[in-house]
Design a protein around this motif. Structure first.
Motif, PDB file in Angstrom:
ATOM      1  N   VAL A 140       0.734  -1.252  -0.087  1.00 12.55           N
ATOM      2  CA  VAL A 140      -0.049   0.166  -0.071  1.00 12.55           C
ATOM      3  C   VAL A 140       0.748   1.302   0.120  1.00 12.55           C
ATOM      4  CG1 VAL A 140      -1.737   1.187   1.219  1.00 12.55           C
ATOM      5  CG2 VAL A 140      -1.971  -1.289   1.243  1.00 12.55           C
ATOM      6  N   LEU A 141       0.546   2.119  -0.963  1.00 11.73           N
ATOM      7  CA  LEU A 141       1.383   3.165  -0.967  1.00 11.73           C
ATOM      8  C   LEU A 141       0.376   4.616  -0.562  1.00 11.73           C
ATOM      9  CD1 LEU A 141       2.902   2.767  -4.619  1.00 11.73           C
ATOM     10  CD2 LEU A 141       3.973   2.229  -2.337  1.00 11.73           C
ATOM     11  N   GLN A 142       1.120   5.301   0.431  1.00 14.18           N
ATOM     12  CA  GLN A 142       0.119   6.311   0.875  1.00 14.18           C
ATOM     13  C   GLN A 142       0.907   7.644   0.825  1.00 14.18           C
ATOM     14  OE1 GLN A 142      -0.868   3.700   4.546  1.00 14.18           O
ATOM     15  NE2 GLN A 142      -2.900   4.850   4.156  1.00 14.18           N
ATOM     16  N   PRO A 143       1.392   8.217  -0.175  1.00 14.00           N
ATOM     17  CA  PRO A 143       1.993   9.519  -0.132  1.00 14.00           C
ATOM     18  C   PRO A 143       1.193  10.709   0.343  1.00 14.00           C
ATOM     19  CG  PRO A 143       1.754   8.976  -2.397  1.00 14.00           C
ATOM     20  CD  PRO A 143       1.220   7.579  -1.528  1.00 14.00           C
ATOM     21  N   ALA A 144       1.536  11.787   0.855  1.00 17.10           N
ATOM     22  CA  ALA A 144       0.816  12.691   1.303  1.00 17.10           C
ATOM     23  C   ALA A 144       0.497  13.459  -0.040  1.00 17.10           C
ATOM     24  CB  ALA A 144       1.496  13.762   2.124  1.00 17.10           C
ATOM     25  N   ARG A 145       1.379  13.615  -0.940  1.00 13.58           N
ATOM     26  CA  ARG A 145       1.048  14.038  -2.296  1.00 13.58           C
ATOM     27  C   ARG A 145       1.898  13.045  -3.214  1.00 13.58           C
ATOM     28  NH1 ARG A 145       1.361  20.593  -2.532  1.00 13.58           N
ATOM     29  NH2 ARG A 145      -0.345  21.003  -1.043  1.00 13.58           N
ATOM     30  N   PRO A 146       1.084  12.754  -4.455  1.00 12.84           N
ATOM     31  CA  PRO A 146       1.923  11.430  -5.177  1.00 12.84           C
ATOM     32  C   PRO A 146       2.786  12.290  -6.298  1.00 12.84           C
ATOM     33  CG  PRO A 146      -0.519  12.065  -6.150  1.00 12.84           C
ATOM     34  CD  PRO A 146      -0.353  12.772  -4.682  1.00 12.84           C
ATOM     35  N   ARG A 147       3.788  13.053  -5.624  1.00 13.32           N
ATOM     36  CA  ARG A 147       4.651  13.855  -6.606  1.00 13.32           C
ATOM     37  C   ARG A 147       5.956  13.558  -6.132  1.00 13.32           C
ATOM     38  NH1 ARG A 147       2.973  18.100  -8.725  1.00 13.32           N
ATOM     39  NH2 ARG A 147       0.838  17.894  -8.357  1.00 13.32           N
ATOM     40  N   GLY A 148       6.157  13.401  -5.055  1.00 12.62           N
ATOM     41  CA  GLY A 148       7.411  13.195  -4.399  1.00 12.62           C
ATOM     42  C   GLY A 148       8.514  12.308  -4.951  1.00 12.62           C
ATOM     43  N   GLU A 149       9.801  12.349  -4.830  1.00 12.35           N
ATOM     44  CA  GLU A 149      10.532  11.650  -5.650  1.00 12.35           C
ATOM     45  C   GLU A 149      10.662  10.293  -4.842  1.00 12.35           C
ATOM     46  OE1 GLU A 149      12.328  11.762  -8.247  1.00 12.35           O
ATOM     47  OE2 GLU A 149      11.551  13.536  -8.859  1.00 12.35           O
ATOM     48  N   ASP A 150      10.340  10.082  -3.699  1.00  6.57           N
ATOM     49  CA  ASP A 150      10.356   8.694  -3.084  1.00  6.57           C
ATOM     50  C   ASP A 150       9.164   7.887  -3.746  1.00  6.57           C
ATOM     51  OD1 ASP A 150      12.351   9.044  -1.605  1.00  6.57           O
ATOM     52  OD2 ASP A 150      11.299   9.481   0.441  1.00  6.57           O
ATOM     53  N   PHE A 151       7.857   8.527  -4.082  1.00  8.13           N
ATOM     54  CA  PHE A 151       6.643   8.044  -4.549  1.00  8.13           C
ATOM     55  C   PHE A 151       6.940   7.669  -5.977  1.00  8.13           C
ATOM     56  CE2 PHE A 151       3.081   8.736  -7.347  1.00  8.13           C
ATOM     57  CZ  PHE A 151       2.428   7.358  -6.956  1.00  8.13           C
ATOM     58  N   LEU A 152       7.682   8.537  -6.810  1.00  8.70           N
ATOM     59  CA  LEU A 152       7.746   8.227  -8.035  1.00  8.70           C
ATOM     60  C   LEU A 152       8.760   7.155  -8.289  1.00  8.70           C
ATOM     61  CD1 LEU A 152       8.140  11.948  -9.455  1.00  8.70           C
ATOM     62  CD2 LEU A 152       5.976  10.343  -9.791  1.00  8.70           C
ATOM     63  N   ALA A 153       9.622   6.917  -7.811  1.00 13.30           N
ATOM     64  CA  ALA A 153      10.831   6.088  -7.736  1.00 13.30           C
ATOM     65  C   ALA A 153       9.967   4.645  -7.306  1.00 13.30           C
ATOM     66  CB  ALA A 153      11.740   6.182  -6.825  1.00 13.30           C
ATOM     67  N   ALA A 154       9.188   4.702  -6.294  1.00 18.07           N
ATOM     68  CA  ALA A 154       8.491   3.539  -5.879  1.00 18.07           C
ATOM     69  C   ALA A 154       7.463   2.767  -7.132  1.00 18.07           C
ATOM     70  CB  ALA A 154       7.793   3.592  -4.703  1.00 18.07           C
ATOM     71  N   LEU A 155       6.846   3.943  -7.741  1.00 14.36           N
ATOM     72  CA  LEU A 155       5.935   3.584  -8.652  1.00 14.36           C
ATOM     73  C   LEU A 155       6.727   3.042  -9.967  1.00 14.36           C
ATOM     74  CD1 LEU A 155       2.930   3.830  -9.835  1.00 14.36           C
ATOM     75  CD2 LEU A 155       3.443   6.240 -10.627  1.00 14.36           C
ATOM     76  N   ARG A 156       7.798   3.713 -10.131  1.00 16.37           N
ATOM     77  CA  ARG A 156       8.729   3.061 -11.401  1.00 16.37           C
ATOM     78  C   ARG A 156       9.000   1.678 -10.959  1.00 16.37           C
ATOM     79  NH1 ARG A 156      10.967   8.515 -11.053  1.00 16.37           N
ATOM     80  NH2 ARG A 156       9.954  10.036 -12.820  1.00 16.37           N
ATOM     81  N   ALA A 157       9.427   1.548  -9.675  1.00 17.33           N
ATOM     82  CA  ALA A 157       9.976   0.315  -9.677  1.00 17.33           C
ATOM     83  C   ALA A 157       8.896  -0.731  -9.773  1.00 17.33           C
ATOM     84  CB  ALA A 157      10.524   0.138  -8.310  1.00 17.33           C
ATOM     85  N   LEU A 158       7.521  -0.732  -9.395  1.00 18.88           N
ATOM     86  CA  LEU A 158       6.559  -1.420  -9.581  1.00 18.88           C
ATOM     87  C   LEU A 158       6.347  -1.909 -11.120  1.00 18.88           C
ATOM     88  CD1 LEU A 158       4.146   0.035  -7.006  1.00 18.88           C
ATOM     89  CD2 LEU A 158       5.114  -2.583  -6.746  1.00 18.88           C
TER      90      LEU A 158
END
Length: 306
Positions: A59-77
């Motif tokens: 489960v990914l729960q970023p405060a906003r779906p624009r941070g580098e951590d979230f984008l890296a996690a999304l690309r990794a999936l």
């Protein structure tokens, strides 16, 4: 296809379940962060997060779906597509570009009608006879992307927003799966939305849910049903907030807001006609029948809601 499913409230759970049962692989879920809920205001995971965890999904729960951590996690999936149902946050261009088939949004209206956060509520409040659902390609504009598929749903004369949304959530889930199947098979066709017929559906505010008794009985009826169950229609009685469940328009003419208690019903006047109250919730009390409330409260002759 590999899917990252984005959604937050109960209405999105049906789509998540349908995708889990489909030929596609749900590799993770994107949802809003835990939020305070209930009387105790305890931090609570969204319905989609709860269902995802039951299914053993990340489960990914970023405060906003624009941070580098979230984008890296999304690309990794490495998702092929990202289906979206009432996620509740804007998806930035950088995230939109990640899946090869894009982000596919299930929206509960016949686009371009009722773009925005409250399409079903607005359709009911507007008195629409027919609404529906669309699966469209998400882009940076507000619900402006090309449409892959749509379905229609009649709006019944007694439908609340909750009733209608429940039916659309179920039928829309099947529509979403069919679009993803077509994308994988290479048979999907998307069509640009027409420039005509655009209407907006911003979130219903609490103040907007207040009943205007100078409106007609049918307008009062639609407002109450459109605000049921959320945020809930209300008025004031003796200076305190008074919540209203769906009402029934009747032909009797009474002054706007005037309460008339009969043996088996409670009427309230409007700008044209009256409404018969169903269930009501006085301040600090539980939901109850209108006649039960009237027997206990004994509104005085000429007393009014405001």
């Amino acid at each position: 296809m590999r899917l990252v499913v984005a959604g937050t409230p109960d209405v999105a759970v049906a789509s998540l379940d349908a995708l889990l049962a489909s030929r596609h692989e749900v590799v993770a879920v994107l949802t809003r962060p835990d939020a305070a809920a209930g009387r105790g205001r305890r931090s609570t995971a969204s319905p989609v997060a709860q269902r995802a965890r039951e299914a053993g999904l990340p489960v990914l729960q970023p405060a906003r779906p624009r941070g580098e951590d979230f984008l890296a996690a999304l690309r990794a999936l490495e998702p092929d597509a990202c289906p979206v149902v009432a996620y509740g946050a804007l998806v930035p261009r950088e995230a939109l570009a990640v899946p090869r088939f894009g982000w596919l949004n299930l929206h509960f209206s016949l686009l371009p009608a009722w773009r925005g956060a409250a399409p079903v509520q607005r359709a009911v409040m507007n008195g629409d006879d027919v609404t529906g659902a669309c699966v469209f390609e998400l882009e940076e504009g507000l619900d402006t992307g090309p449409v892959y598929a749509r379905l229609t749903e009649p709006v019944g004369p007694a439908d609340t927003a909750g009733d209608l949304l429940g039916r659309l959530a179920a039928s829309g889930a099947d529509l979403l799966v069919s679009v993803l199947d077509a994308l994988e098979d290479g048979t999907a066709v998307k069509t640009a939305q027409p420039a005509e017929g655009v209407s907006l559906a911003p979130k219903i505010t609490v103040e907007e849910a207040r009943v205007d008794w100078t409106a007609t009985a049918r307008e009062v009826d639609r407002r109450v049903r459109g605000c049921t169950p959320d945020p809930g229609a209300w008025t004031t009685f003796r200076g305190e907030r008074f919540k209203l469940a769906p009402v029934t328009p009747v032909e009797e003419d009474l002054p706007a807001g005037r309460i008339v208690v009969g043996r088996k019903r409670v009427l309230v006047g409007t700008g044209a006609g009256s409404v018969e109250l169903g269930r009501v919730q006085p301040a600090g009390k539980k939901l109850m029948g209108a006649t039960d409330w009237a027997r206990g409260t004994r509104p005085e002759p000429g007393e009014e809601f405001s």
